[in-house]
Scaffold this active site. Structure first.
Site, PDB file in Angstrom:
ATOM      1  N   ARG A  43     -11.594  -0.240  15.074  1.00  0.00           N
ATOM      2  CA  ARG A  43     -11.157   0.917  14.337  1.00  0.00           C
ATOM      3  C   ARG A  43     -12.087  -0.202  13.477  1.00  0.00           C
ATOM      4  O   ARG A  43     -13.144  -0.061  12.288  1.00  0.00           O
ATOM      5  CB  ARG A  43      -9.718   0.529  14.184  1.00  0.00           C
ATOM      6  CG  ARG A  43      -8.929   2.043  13.238  1.00  0.00           C
ATOM      7  CD  ARG A  43      -7.823   1.846  13.004  1.00  0.00           C
ATOM      8  NE  ARG A  43      -7.626   0.880  12.158  1.00  0.00           N
ATOM      9  CZ  ARG A  43      -5.786   0.234  11.973  1.00  0.00           C
ATOM     10  NH1 ARG A  43      -5.044   1.318  12.223  1.00  0.00           N
ATOM     11  NH2 ARG A  43      -5.140  -0.765  11.472  1.00  0.00           N
TER      12      ARG A  43
ATOM     13  N   TYR B 279      12.421  31.877   8.809  1.00  0.00           N
ATOM     14  CA  TYR B 279      11.380  32.269   9.258  1.00  0.00           C
ATOM     15  C   TYR B 279      11.174  32.188  10.337  1.00  0.00           C
ATOM     16  O   TYR B 279      12.061  31.483  11.148  1.00  0.00           O
ATOM     17  CB  TYR B 279      10.672  31.923   9.073  1.00  0.00           C
ATOM     18  CG  TYR B 279      10.030  31.060   7.664  1.00  0.00           C
ATOM     19  CD1 TYR B 279       9.486  32.588   6.679  1.00  0.00           C
ATOM     20  CD2 TYR B 279       9.893  30.861   6.649  1.00  0.00           C
ATOM     21  CE1 TYR B 279       9.307  33.206   5.510  1.00  0.00           C
ATOM     22  CE2 TYR B 279       9.234  30.276   5.328  1.00  0.00           C
ATOM     23  CZ  TYR B 279       9.551  32.040   4.440  1.00  0.00           C
ATOM     24  OH  TYR B 279       8.845  31.625   3.482  1.00  0.00           O
TER      25      TYR B 279
ATOM     26  N   LYS C 175       0.804  -1.374  -0.245  1.00  0.00           N
ATOM     27  CA  LYS C 175       0.052  -0.170   0.389  1.00  0.00           C
ATOM     28  C   LYS C 175       0.786   1.347   0.161  1.00  0.00           C
ATOM     29  O   LYS C 175       2.196   0.851  -0.231  1.00  0.00           O
ATOM     30  CB  LYS C 175      -1.735   0.283   1.154  1.00  0.00           C
ATOM     31  CG  LYS C 175      -0.427  -0.089   2.351  1.00  0.00           C
ATOM     32  CD  LYS C 175      -1.317  -0.078   3.810  1.00  0.00           C
ATOM     33  CE  LYS C 175      -0.435   0.105   5.140  1.00  0.00           C
ATOM     34  NZ  LYS C 175      -1.603   0.309   5.750  1.00  0.00           N
TER      35      LYS C 175
ATOM     36  N   MET D 221       9.442  25.046   3.331  1.00  0.00           N
ATOM     37  CA  MET D 221       8.771  24.404   2.286  1.00  0.00           C
ATOM     38  C   MET D 221      10.111  23.491   1.211  1.00  0.00           C
ATOM     39  O   MET D 221       9.560  22.124   1.083  1.00  0.00           O
ATOM     40  CB  MET D 221       7.514  25.287   1.335  1.00  0.00           C
ATOM     41  CG  MET D 221       6.385  24.188   0.616  1.00  0.00           C
ATOM     42  SD  MET D 221       6.184  24.790  -0.164  1.00  0.00           S
ATOM     43  CE  MET D 221       3.988  25.683   0.468  1.00  0.00           C
TER      44      MET D 221
END
Length: 381
Positions: free
Chosen positions: A147, A275, A49, A323
């Protein structure tokens, strides 16, 4: 207007050139698969997966089957169809689908389906009756996670309904499956309880007249530490790529993530970086800029404490991960632009590992390997 041609993101080159590269070591995947095949008491399902845990679906399918796995596992039908598109004939199981999933297409391509509820079973039976296909199903029991899977108090009714559908020729009950909530904690009482619930559920299925040939409960951690949970089949996903959630066994990591230094600058003490100036230099130093960031899978919350290997030296991340870029502190020894930085790898040469990045980010290695962005070049070796 035709879109401009682009170079494929996956190649057979073993070098990253001058761009960020994720090297995928299929020999490691093969070695890990063979280890589980030797250790399992039954068959091995390779869980591929999430694009093979971020390692490439086609390569993972091919390597796992060649190394002894006999089943393949996915979450969605869409993933299962992608597996079938590789041309393999091995059994493929899809275990997480909405009630309106395309069961007909799944049956046409010989995809087994997990059935966790009466509603899901009704949808499968309706699709099978309409299409003329006989669906292969694995009845899914909640063995302690609250679940996926049918609750134990709903199980007997599901077995009765499944048996009626089987007699009517709409389904074949191939298996019964469950999942352990705390398999990464060897010996935890929840694992014993989960196994007991599973075996009781199989007994209920047999009392209803069903004869499932494939009982499966254990994933990677339980396969390594709880042999009594192996039953007929074990499902190995993270273990194929070198991750042991129980951290009891050293497996071979299949990834090496590198990025080139694109810029180096000398800065004085008291220089704020990135930043928010969350990091301010306490001395004159050299800074290197790497062209990768959180869009590429470097978790922003790993900024404090993370480091990479540059020219054989540990260089800490300085400031927050952006990013598209990250700054690292080289100290007094600058390097040339183009020098390779190792973001993570097996750890054999002193580089960080996916376990390190998971620790810095407060998460698990699975999230690190599946989070590497698609713009990072893949190199299979």
């Amino acid at each position: 207007m035709n879109a401009p041609a682009t170079r494929p993101r996956t190649s057979r080159s073993t070098t990253g050139g001058h761009e960020p590269t994720l090297e995928i070591d299929l020999a490691a995947v093969a070695a890990n698969t063979r280890r589980f095949v030797r250790q399992a008491r039954g068959e091995v399902m390779a869980v591929v997966k999430a694009d093979g845990f971020g390692h490439g679906l086609h390569a993972m399918v091919r390597t796992a089957l060649a190394s002894g796995a006999t089943w393949l596992g996915t979450t969605s039908i869409t993933e299962a169809l992608a597996v079938r598109a590789t041309g393999v004939d091995a059994p493929v199981l899809s275990w997480l689908n909405p009630v309106d999933a395309d069961v007909t297409t799944a049956c046409r391509h010989r995809v087994d389906l997990a059935v966790p509820s009466e509603n899901h079973l009704a949808a499968v039976v309706e699709a099978a009756a309409w299409s003329g296909y006989r669906a292969r199903v694995h009845l899914q029991l909640d063995t302690g996670m609250a679940r996926d899977g049918a609750a134990p108090d709903e199980w007997a009714d599901l077995m009765t309904t499944a048996r009626r559908a089987e007699i009517a020729g709409h389904i074949t009950v191939v298996g019964v499956m469950g999942h352990l909530a705390r398999a990464d904690e060897p010996g935890h009482p929840a694992n014993t309880t989960g196994l007991r619930v599973m075996l009781s559920g199989v007994g209920t299925a047999e009392q209803a007249g069903l004869r499932p040939s494939t009982r499966h409960l254990a994933a990677t951690a339980a396969t390594l530490t709880e042999p009594e949970t192996h039953l007929d089949l074990v499902r190995i996903g993270a273990g194929l790529v070198g991750i042991d959630p129980s951290e009891s066994t050293r497996l071979r990591s299949a990834l090496r993530f590198t990025a080139p230094v694109v810029q180096v600058r000398r800065v004085p003490a008291e220089t704020g970086i990135g930043y928010g100036h969350t990091h301010v230099t306490d001395r004159a130093t050299n800074l290197a800029l790497l062209p990768v960031g959180y869009a590429d899978g470097l978790r922003r919350d790993a900024s404090e404490g993370a480091w990479v290997l540059v020219a054989g030296r540990r260089c800490p991340v300085a400031g927050v991960i952006s990013m598209d870029q990250v700054v690292v502190d080289l100290g007094d020894d600058p390097v040339q632009p183009g020098t390779e930085a190792v973001v993570f790898g097996p750890g054999d040469d002193g580089e960080p590992t996916v376990y390190d990045w998971a620790h810095w980010a407060g998460t698990i290695p699975h999230e690190i390997v599946t989070g590497i962005g698609h713009r990072i070049r893949r190199s299979i070796r």
